[in-house]
Design an enzyme around this catalytic site. Structure first.
Site, PDB file in Angstrom:
ATOM      1  N   ARG A 104      76.065  37.552 101.232  1.00  7.90           N
ATOM      2  CA  ARG A 104      75.072  37.852 100.210  1.00  7.90           C
ATOM      3  C   ARG A 104      75.684  38.800  99.185  1.00  7.90           C
ATOM      4  O   ARG A 104      76.131  39.888  99.536  1.00  7.90           O
ATOM      5  CB  ARG A 104      73.834  38.484 100.855  1.00  7.90           C
ATOM      6  N   THR A 108      73.350  40.657  93.267  1.00 11.42           N
ATOM      7  CA  THR A 108      72.310  39.658  92.978  1.00 11.42           C
ATOM      8  C   THR A 108      71.483  39.292  94.196  1.00 11.42           C
ATOM      9  O   THR A 108      70.410  38.706  94.068  1.00 11.42           O
ATOM     10  CB  THR A 108      72.956  38.371  92.432  1.00 11.42           C
ATOM     11  N   ASP A 200      72.355  46.378 110.273  1.00  8.78           N
ATOM     12  CA  ASP A 200      73.221  45.246 109.957  1.00  8.78           C
ATOM     13  C   ASP A 200      73.684  44.603 111.253  1.00  8.78           C
ATOM     14  O   ASP A 200      74.467  45.180 112.007  1.00  8.78           O
ATOM     15  CB  ASP A 200      74.429  45.730 109.138  1.00  8.78           C
ATOM     16  N   ASP A 203      77.593  44.187 111.703  1.00  2.00           N
ATOM     17  CA  ASP A 203      78.265  45.441 111.992  1.00  2.00           C
ATOM     18  C   ASP A 203      78.009  45.894 113.420  1.00  2.00           C
ATOM     19  O   ASP A 203      78.918  46.388 114.111  1.00  2.00           O
ATOM     20  CB  ASP A 203      77.804  46.536 111.021  1.00  2.00           C
TER      21      ASP A 203
END
Length: 209
Positions: A104, A108, A200, A203
């Site tokens: 991603r 944006t 995340d 991660d």
């Protein structure tokens, strides 16, 4: 309109709580994600067709049922989706695994494809797209687009945690794809992360920052 299946089984909910906990380390996190994926797979595969067969038991003949030769595929969205594959493949070891790499764009929030390797007979298989988090829905929707462009028809999406915005996006773009989740959280924050979520997932799975 596609259906959203929220799996409220006590074992799934208990393990999801441990997954959310920020004190859970990478090793335990990986193990828990795999376990929850396995538990979710029971429901995801509930509608597999069966056929009759006969086996010899130590006592006599038994009329039994086996899966009716259904071709299946598991498609993780890289990289976090990898954490869910082993749990599902334990139940359906004959399933083929493809990979779609999407990230991603932090500015944006739009998905960008960087890798795609799929089974050659993808058009003949029922596919399960897996990704721990359904946040904006952009990556999942794009992955499903890529699969459809290559001839895939029967597709389901399996995630641990979803935001309402992500569910709405996938349903809007792909009203033929059912969504299976362990929890639907409150919302997205300004950075596109699910609140309260689990951070995340990539991660936490791989011990990176």
């Amino acid at each position: 309109m596609s259906k959203v299946h929220v799996m409220d089984h006590p074992l799934i909910q208990h393990k999801l709580t441990l997954i959310r906990n920020k004190e859970t380390g990478a090793k335990e996190f990986r193990e828990l994600v795999e376990e929850v994926a396995l538990l979710m797979a029971y429901e995801v595969y509930r509608d597999l067709p069966l056929e009759e067969t006969e086996v010899d038991t130590p006592i006599g003949k038994a009329s039994c049922k086996v899966i009716a030769g259904k071709k299946l595929g598991i498609i993780p969205i890289l990289r976090a989706g990898l954490g869910m594959v082993d749990g599902m493949i334990k139940l359906i070891p004959a399933a083929k695994v493809g990979h779609i790499g999407i990230y991603r764009d932090p500015e944006t929030l739009q998905p960008v494809e960087y890798y795609c390797k799929l089974p050659t007979d993808i058009h003949e298989r029922d596919l399960i797209v897996v990704d721990p988090m359904l946040a904006t829905g952009g990556s999942a929707s794009a992955a499903i687009d890529f699969l459809k462009q290559r001839g895939a028809k029967g597709i389901k999406l399996v995630c641990l945690i979803a935001a309402p915005e992500g569910i709405e996006r996938v349903q809007k773009d792909h009203d033929d794809v059912d969504i299976f989740v362990a929890a639907v959280d409150e919302r997205l924050n300004d950075h596109g992360y699910i609140v309260p979520g689990l951070g995340d997932a990539g991660d936490r799975l791989f011990g990176t920052k």
